[in-house]
Design a protein around this motif. Sequence first.
Motif, PDB file in Angstrom:
ATOM      1  N   THR A 186       0.747  -1.424   0.036  1.00 42.67           N
ATOM      2  CA  THR A 186       0.000  -0.079   0.035  1.00 42.67           C
ATOM      3  C   THR A 186       0.771   1.437  -0.070  1.00 42.67           C
ATOM      4  OG1 THR A 186      -0.073   0.035   2.560  1.00 42.67           O
ATOM      5  CG2 THR A 186      -1.810  -1.103   1.276  1.00 42.67           C
ATOM      6  N   ARG A 187       1.907   1.378   0.540  1.00 38.92           N
ATOM      7  CA  ARG A 187       2.954   2.572   0.672  1.00 38.92           C
ATOM      8  C   ARG A 187       4.267   2.008   0.239  1.00 38.92           C
ATOM      9  NH1 ARG A 187       1.891   3.513   5.603  1.00 38.92           N
ATOM     10  NH2 ARG A 187       0.496   5.304   5.429  1.00 38.92           N
ATOM     11  N   TYR A 188       4.871   3.123  -0.561  1.00 40.15           N
ATOM     12  CA  TYR A 188       6.126   2.927  -1.208  1.00 40.15           C
ATOM     13  C   TYR A 188       6.994   4.060  -0.716  1.00 40.15           C
ATOM     14  CZ  TYR A 188       2.954  -0.137  -3.815  1.00 40.15           C
ATOM     15  OH  TYR A 188       1.899  -1.142  -4.276  1.00 40.15           O
ATOM     16  N   ALA A 189       8.072   3.929  -0.150  1.00 41.81           N
ATOM     17  CA  ALA A 189       8.960   4.908   0.442  1.00 41.81           C
ATOM     18  C   ALA A 189      10.092   5.134  -0.577  1.00 41.81           C
ATOM     19  CB  ALA A 189       9.124   4.651   1.590  1.00 41.81           C
ATOM     20  N   LEU A 190      10.476   6.575  -0.781  1.00 38.65           N
ATOM     21  CA  LEU A 190      11.638   6.642  -1.427  1.00 38.65           C
ATOM     22  C   LEU A 190      12.682   7.989  -0.413  1.00 38.65           C
ATOM     23  CD1 LEU A 190      10.464   7.581  -4.868  1.00 38.65           C
ATOM     24  CD2 LEU A 190      12.089   5.742  -4.347  1.00 38.65           C
ATOM     25  N   THR A 191      13.917   7.810  -0.251  1.00 40.07           N
ATOM     26  CA  THR A 191      14.597   8.893   0.107  1.00 40.07           C
ATOM     27  C   THR A 191      15.574   9.519  -0.839  1.00 40.07           C
ATOM     28  OG1 THR A 191      14.304   7.731   2.433  1.00 40.07           O
ATOM     29  CG2 THR A 191      16.120   9.326   2.056  1.00 40.07           C
ATOM     30  N   LEU A 192      15.415  10.608  -0.949  1.00 40.05           N
ATOM     31  CA  LEU A 192      16.134  11.542  -2.028  1.00 40.05           C
ATOM     32  C   LEU A 192      17.291  12.294  -1.115  1.00 40.05           C
ATOM     33  CD1 LEU A 192      13.309  12.921  -4.242  1.00 40.05           C
ATOM     34  CD2 LEU A 192      14.494  10.583  -4.376  1.00 40.05           C
ATOM     35  N   THR A 193      18.151  12.561  -1.695  1.00 39.28           N
ATOM     36  CA  THR A 193      19.535  13.440  -1.023  1.00 39.28           C
ATOM     37  C   THR A 193      20.055  14.189  -2.353  1.00 39.28           C
ATOM     38  OG1 THR A 193      20.093  11.571   0.357  1.00 39.28           O
ATOM     39  CG2 THR A 193      21.600  13.389   0.017  1.00 39.28           C
ATOM     40  N   ALA A 194      20.162  15.506  -1.864  1.00 39.51           N
ATOM     41  CA  ALA A 194      20.595  16.491  -2.895  1.00 39.51           C
ATOM     42  C   ALA A 194      21.771  17.244  -2.120  1.00 39.51           C
ATOM     43  CB  ALA A 194      19.556  17.364  -3.480  1.00 39.51           C
ATOM     44  N   GLN A 195      22.801  17.775  -3.055  1.00 41.22           N
ATOM     45  CA  GLN A 195      23.549  18.453  -2.493  1.00 41.22           C
ATOM     46  C   GLN A 195      24.152  19.730  -3.537  1.00 41.22           C
ATOM     47  OE1 GLN A 195      28.369  17.274  -2.574  1.00 41.22           O
ATOM     48  NE2 GLN A 195      27.737  16.551  -0.568  1.00 41.22           N
ATOM     49  N   ALA A 196      24.235  20.982  -3.121  1.00 41.46           N
ATOM     50  CA  ALA A 196      24.658  22.120  -3.617  1.00 41.46           C
ATOM     51  C   ALA A 196      25.977  22.735  -3.248  1.00 41.46           C
ATOM     52  CB  ALA A 196      23.338  23.121  -3.565  1.00 41.46           C
ATOM     53  N   ASN A 197      26.880  23.483  -4.093  1.00 41.63           N
ATOM     54  CA  ASN A 197      27.881  24.082  -3.661  1.00 41.63           C
ATOM     55  C   ASN A 197      27.776  25.234  -4.382  1.00 41.63           C
ATOM     56  OD1 ASN A 197      30.473  24.921  -3.558  1.00 41.63           O
ATOM     57  ND2 ASN A 197      31.497  23.088  -3.995  1.00 41.63           N
ATOM     58  N   VAL A 198      27.773  26.405  -3.448  1.00 45.81           N
ATOM     59  CA  VAL A 198      27.736  27.874  -3.920  1.00 45.81           C
ATOM     60  C   VAL A 198      28.910  28.596  -3.240  1.00 45.81           C
ATOM     61  CG1 VAL A 198      26.714  30.107  -3.887  1.00 45.81           C
ATOM     62  CG2 VAL A 198      25.448  27.776  -4.162  1.00 45.81           C
ATOM     63  N   ASN A 199      30.078  28.784  -4.132  1.00 41.98           N
ATOM     64  CA  ASN A 199      31.311  29.510  -3.765  1.00 41.98           C
ATOM     65  C   ASN A 199      32.030  28.644  -2.399  1.00 41.98           C
ATOM     66  OD1 ASN A 199      31.016  31.382  -5.831  1.00 41.98           O
ATOM     67  ND2 ASN A 199      29.950  32.749  -4.233  1.00 41.98           N
ATOM     68  N   GLY A 200      32.237  27.391  -2.619  1.00 44.70           N
ATOM     69  CA  GLY A 200      32.585  26.723  -1.383  1.00 44.70           C
ATOM     70  C   GLY A 200      31.753  26.243  -0.324  1.00 44.70           C
ATOM     71  N   VAL A 201      30.631  26.918  -0.485  1.00 45.30           N
ATOM     72  CA  VAL A 201      29.389  26.417   0.670  1.00 45.30           C
ATOM     73  C   VAL A 201      28.707  25.258   0.401  1.00 45.30           C
ATOM     74  CG1 VAL A 201      27.760  27.238   2.085  1.00 45.30           C
ATOM     75  CG2 VAL A 201      29.708  28.806   1.436  1.00 45.30           C
ATOM     76  N   ILE A 202      28.814  24.225   0.963  1.00 42.79           N
ATOM     77  CA  ILE A 202      28.122  23.109   0.687  1.00 42.79           C
ATOM     78  C   ILE A 202      26.995  22.502   1.448  1.00 42.79           C
ATOM     79  CG2 ILE A 202      28.453  20.472  -0.016  1.00 42.79           C
ATOM     80  CD1 ILE A 202      31.474  21.072  -0.486  1.00 42.79           C
ATOM     81  N   ARG A 203      26.123  22.233   0.974  1.00 41.44           N
ATOM     82  CA  ARG A 203      24.753  22.075   2.056  1.00 41.44           C
ATOM     83  C   ARG A 203      24.321  20.902   1.246  1.00 41.44           C
ATOM     84  NH1 ARG A 203      27.134  24.356   4.938  1.00 41.44           N
ATOM     85  NH2 ARG A 203      26.375  26.276   6.303  1.00 41.44           N
ATOM     86  N   THR A 204      23.685  19.671   2.138  1.00 38.55           N
ATOM     87  CA  THR A 204      23.082  18.513   1.872  1.00 38.55           C
ATOM     88  C   THR A 204      21.722  18.491   2.479  1.00 38.55           C
ATOM     89  OG1 THR A 204      25.202  17.607   1.569  1.00 38.55           O
ATOM     90  CG2 THR A 204      23.261  15.995   1.819  1.00 38.55           C
ATOM     91  N   LEU A 205      20.710  18.208   1.508  1.00 33.18           N
ATOM     92  CA  LEU A 205      19.325  18.180   2.108  1.00 33.18           C
ATOM     93  C   LEU A 205      18.963  16.823   1.640  1.00 33.18           C
ATOM     94  CD1 LEU A 205      17.476  21.397   1.097  1.00 33.18           C
ATOM     95  CD2 LEU A 205      18.205  20.825   3.114  1.00 33.18           C
ATOM     96  N   VAL A 206      17.912  16.251   2.752  1.00 32.69           N
ATOM     97  CA  VAL A 206      17.339  14.748   2.547  1.00 32.69           C
ATOM     98  C   VAL A 206      15.991  14.996   2.781  1.00 32.69           C
ATOM     99  CG1 VAL A 206      17.212  12.683   3.361  1.00 32.69           C
ATOM    100  CG2 VAL A 206      19.207  13.611   3.567  1.00 32.69           C
TER     101      VAL A 206
END
Length: 606
Positions: free
Chosen positions: A156-176
Amino acid sequence: MSILQKWKRRVQLLLTDTDLNGVQHRDKQEQGSALVMVMFVVLILTVLGLAVLSATVGGAKRTETRENDVQSLHLAQKSLDETVAYITAQLDQKRNIDPVSLDTDILNITQQIQNQINTNIKTSTDLQASGAGPSQARLTSIVYKGPEKGATSQLTRYALTLTAQANVNGVIRTLVQEVNIDTFPEFLSYALGSEHNLILNGAPNIIGNIYAGNSLLTSRTARYTYKATSHTQSTQYPHLNGDAYVQSLDAIQEEKVSNQYTPINMDATLANDSLGRVLGISLEQVNIKNKKKFVQVNIDQTFIDKIAEAVSVNRNDIQTMYNSSGQNPAQLMTDVAKRYGIKQLTLPTKPATPVRPAVGAPSTEWDQYNAAVAAMQSYEDQMAKLKVTLATLDQSVVFNGDLELDGVTFNQLNYAQKAGKWFLLNGSLTIDNYQQSSINIRANMLIAGNVTIQGEADLDATIYVMKAPSNATDYTTVLQDATIKGLNGKEVVLLSKGGILLNRIEAFSSTPTTIKGFFYTEAAADLYGVGSVFWLDGGFFAKGDLTVNAVVGDAVGGASDIEVNPSSNVGSRFRVTYNEGVYADQQAGLPRIQQVNVRVGKLELQ
């Protein structure tokens, strides 16, 4: 003058700004003091300037870092949003979702995205930061957790986990972000709802969310029919303890003149007052939901699914048979029983009641009488055996003909394990129970005819009433003076192709009739809490207009109209309370939907 005296004299001269001859020299001394003061001030200003400069430079750097941080977070979120949009677009291409194959579909989509990740294709749009080079975000990971199995093992339910990473002038952030895909029928998410107009006349008390696919119309006037005459009763406005899902703010309308509705005043300063008056809610409780995103139910396709599940065959074969039958549910049940040898149950034919011959009657009459007694005994034995069979079902069966549960002849319909097993009733179901004990039904049912329920019944069931209505006002499901309780804490989910009538003959009581369950009709529906008192623990949804009429207080039937006493301690005579446990309770029997739900969770920063 001694040496000590000379030094004392010099100190005095210095303190009094005079020379050894006693002549004062103030101008010269003042010039020296001014120079020292100026140098001291310059030193202070220099220190302050350096501090300000340092703070300014540091602030600029912190501001730039913060901008980079914010931009990187936005870019990472953008990459996640693009991925969710891609998944949604791929799934939106599919209609009449088959839960069995959905697992494979999601797995294929996941693999497509993973391939793009491996080749560095799955990136967001580049952002050119001011005064810097290009910055970029990309999806770095997609993990498919697979289907979550409920108590009945239906996917009945299907789960996905997405991870994305961004780099702006050396500042790196990761969101899940967690993404959940499910096949839950959306109508089960609301206490009351309609794919067309939801019309709330008078004072229904709604505890849960509501949905209007077209307009949400409110009025403080209840409408009803009494002794074949139409009447109106001024009362309170509806009260909603939940959220309203509508197409737009203008879709919420109030009856100003009889049968004339006007959008409520949604001015920023008046919106809360207007919503509070007509629904008892605030603007924060109004949600805009495009009806194109509403997940519809397909009863016919679900019927085919459940028949195929009942006989454990490929649904394509059942689809072909259904089309050949002219999409006639009764004919399909007959054909399936013949082709696949599913167990069939039938009521035995009741013989004529034996009439005892007179004393001295010929032996032939006595022979006939004895044969009739034997036939009646055989009939009673068959009925007793059928009663036990209905109470101890362990496989899918076809019951040919109408079935009546009266609490005496038959008092229960029970599967010890009902997941994957269906009771196919090739006829109509009648529950007519006025016994002290309740009738118990624990079964998932496909019914080719009508359903009528009177009296008390405890249900743990999903029921599909497949008879097509002869016209728009044809009720194929009637609950009349019915008290429906959940069996073992569960409930009934009933879906009807025709109209559903909730009615009380013994009206005007202040004791509510309680019905626990969810009801869905492909037609329009009218619910009343004027003469009757209804407490619905579950929900009601209509594909056509859903109209609720209710008043507050006691009601007494008069000579020509219903007399309502609004000052009594009785609240609304129609109350619905949403029950969210239906997903877990009835998921094995829930219907096929037109498209899947894609729900995103909260963003998490890693």
